[in-house]
Scaffold this active site. Structure first.
Site, PDB file in Angstrom:
ATOM      1  N   GLY A  65     101.412  55.580  86.700  1.00  0.00           N
ATOM      2  CA  GLY A  65     100.143  56.301  86.600  1.00  0.00           C
ATOM      3  C   GLY A  65      99.537  56.608  87.946  1.00  0.00           C
ATOM      4  O   GLY A  65      98.635  57.435  88.059  1.00  0.00           O
ATOM      5  N   THR A 122      97.643  56.721  91.642  1.00  0.00           N
ATOM      6  CA  THR A 122      96.236  56.608  92.037  1.00  0.00           C
ATOM      7  C   THR A 122      95.318  57.024  90.908  1.00  0.00           C
ATOM      8  O   THR A 122      94.312  56.357  90.632  1.00  0.00           O
ATOM      9  CB  THR A 122      95.968  57.468  93.286  1.00  0.00           C
ATOM     10  OG1 THR A 122      96.688  56.923  94.395  1.00  0.00           O
ATOM     11  CG2 THR A 122      94.491  57.504  93.628  1.00  0.00           C
ATOM     12  N   GLY A 161      81.293  64.519  99.719  1.00  0.00           N
ATOM     13  CA  GLY A 161      82.179  65.298  98.859  1.00  0.00           C
ATOM     14  C   GLY A 161      82.243  64.696  97.469  1.00  0.00           C
ATOM     15  O   GLY A 161      81.368  63.921  97.061  1.00  0.00           O
ATOM     16  N   HIS A 201      75.544  75.974  67.407  1.00  0.00           N
ATOM     17  CA  HIS A 201      74.199  75.527  67.777  1.00  0.00           C
ATOM     18  C   HIS A 201      73.908  74.195  67.084  1.00  0.00           C
ATOM     19  O   HIS A 201      74.284  74.012  65.938  1.00  0.00           O
ATOM     20  CB  HIS A 201      73.174  76.583  67.322  1.00  0.00           C
ATOM     21  CG  HIS A 201      71.753  76.140  67.484  1.00  0.00           C
ATOM     22  ND1 HIS A 201      71.099  76.190  68.695  1.00  0.00           N
ATOM     23  CD2 HIS A 201      70.862  75.625  66.591  1.00  0.00           C
ATOM     24  CE1 HIS A 201      69.872  75.736  68.538  1.00  0.00           C
ATOM     25  NE2 HIS A 201      69.702  75.390  67.268  1.00  0.00           N
TER      26      HIS A 201
END
Length: 464
Positions: free
Chosen positions: A38, A40, A182, A442
């Site tokens: 899997g 990082t 970031g 909605h």
């Protein structure tokens, strides 16, 4: 000596998806992985951070829900339990990848890989034993690692990268300084701020999320500041040193010297391709900066060696690595491509979520494409009001001549789930008018998409 048609180095999203596709197309495949299956993403990146953010959002909602009639006394954020839950999720997903390998007949070889001769991979396990594997094709999918700039003091105890924080820091800091505004920086800022930690972000560029549409970073900065997060943009860290009760980060902002202290410091200034020990001899691939150079078929300068994902791509995203891995294997097998590679959605799990895909209006115009923008600020969206998620919006970009959708920038709850619809539309070159044919339910956040499309259509019609 083992012989395969394909050896994949790295079992992250790029590597395991490539291996699974290769096995499905009939290739005898092996995957070499030195850590957990899997990579990082599942163990030290995407999944763990989203697990932590899920927990912190629940806590934040619990302690700030009096305005909707819910009062919870004595809510506690148990960091040990939160990190235990994070590990459970990662382990479950990692085991799932191994199960898929077993079902597909893929050999999983544990150890550290190196390439020193053509079509050959040497794998050394933790005990120093070496296994030699051979294959017609070798696919490098070793991913990336957190970058550590040469700033004095980053070696001090308490200064961490995201890897180190996620792997062992199950402690609720009273204060933390985050170097970098970031994606990684703002997600951790959201997590710790939710839990009541005193958070400071230091960013070298002039705003948070500097690579994205300006309005996204500006809006997020206002939201984080309202939560008490201190943000210093246009600031450069000079050094980190021991301080009273923790660490002091010295930095310059607008030519003025400043300092801020915290119990811990997170270095979140980006990631670098991971190539440690992979090419130990004279057989060396051509490089593109710090990354491996590849051509349009993901072929490196070494015959039979290919590379995908963070180790070679300009865009370091798990789903990009997965798509590249699949595309590379399909090209090797002469199969038809199944993913369009030039429409890349990107998601940030702050609060509210941010999701983007395609071009901004400025990027379109810079490319010589006439563009118009439509927008819906979601003050009147029922779901947004119900969950009280603040100033949210959806912005869409279209070609003003063909009316084809070019891009989207969205900041609202569940935007990371909605963005796939926009990416699909761009990949299929759908027009604004075609997008408006869809009835959206909605009450949903997605209703705002219809309003943004209607605003965009009005501007396109006026332009015509």
């Amino acid at each position: 000596m083992s012989e395969y048609q394909l050896i994949v180095i790295g079992a992250g999203p790029g590597g395991y998806m490539a291996a699974l596709r290769a096995a499905k197309l009939g290739l005898r495949t092996a995957v070499v992985e030195r850590r957990e299956a899997g990579g990082t993403c599942l163990n030290r990146g995407c999944v763990p951070t989203k697990t932590l953010l899920h927990a912190s959002e629940i806590y934040h909602d619990a302690v700030s829900s009096a305005d909707i009639g819910i009062q919870i006394q004595g809510a506690v954020a148990d960091m040990s339990a939160i990190f235990s839950y994070k590990r459970q999720i990662s382990q479950k997903l990692s085991s799932g990848v191994e199960g898929l390998f077993q079902s597909a007949g893929i050999s999983l070889v544990r150890g550290t890989a190196s390439i020193s001769e053509p079509h050959t991979v040497r794998v050394k396990d933790n005990d120093g034993n070496e296994t030699v594997l051979t294959a017609e094709y070798i696919l490098v999918a070793t991913g990336s690692a957190p970058a550590r700039p040469p700033i004095p003091g980053l070696e001090l105890p308490g200064v961490m990268t995201s890897d180190e924080l996620l792997e062992g820091s199950d402690h609720l800091y009273q204060s933390i300084v985050i170097m970098g505004g970031g994606v990684i920086g703002v997600e951790f800022a959201t997590f710790y701020s939710d839990l009541g930690c005193d958070v400071t972000i230091i960013e070298g560029m002039n705003r948070l999320l500097p690579t994205l549409d300006r309005e996204l970073g500006q809006n997020l900065e206002m939201i984080l500041k309202k939560q008490g997060v201190k943000i210093f943009a246009n600031s450069m860290v000079q050094n980190v040193e021991p301080g009273d009760g923790g660490l002091t980060v010295n930095f310059t902002a607008k030519d003025r010297e400043n300092a801020v202290s915290g119990e811990a410091v997170l270095c979140a200034i980006g990631r670098r391709p991971y190539l440690e020990g992979l090419f130990p001899g004279t057989l060396q691939p051509e490089m593109n900066g710090h990354a491996i150079w590849v051509d349009a078929q993901y072929q490196t300068s070494i015959s039979g060696v290919y590379a995908i994902g963070d180790v070679s791509s300009k865009v370091q995203l798990a789903h990009v690595a997965s798509a590249q891995g699949v595309a590379c294997v399909e090209m090797l097998c002469g199969a038809e491509h199944t993913v369009q590679m030039d429409v890349i959605p990107s998601c940030i799990y702050c609060r509210p979520e941010i999701a983007v895909t395609g071009m901004t209006d400025s990027e379109a115009k810079a490319a010589g494409i006439p563009a118009k923008t439509g927008k819906c600020v979601m003050f009147g969206n029922a779901r947004t009001l119900i969950v009280n998620s603040g100033r949210c919006f959806m912005k869409l970009v279209a070609n003003s001549e063909t009316h084809e959708l070019l891009g989207a920038q969205m900041m609202c709850k569940n935007s990371t789930d909605i963005i796939g619809e926009i990416s699909q539309a761009i990949a299929n070159r759908m027009t604004v008018e075609q997008m408006l044919l869809a009835m959206r339910p909605h009450p949903t956040f997605e209703e705002a998409l219809t309003e943004a499309l209607e605003d965009l259509k009005n501007k396109l019609d006026s332009h015509a």
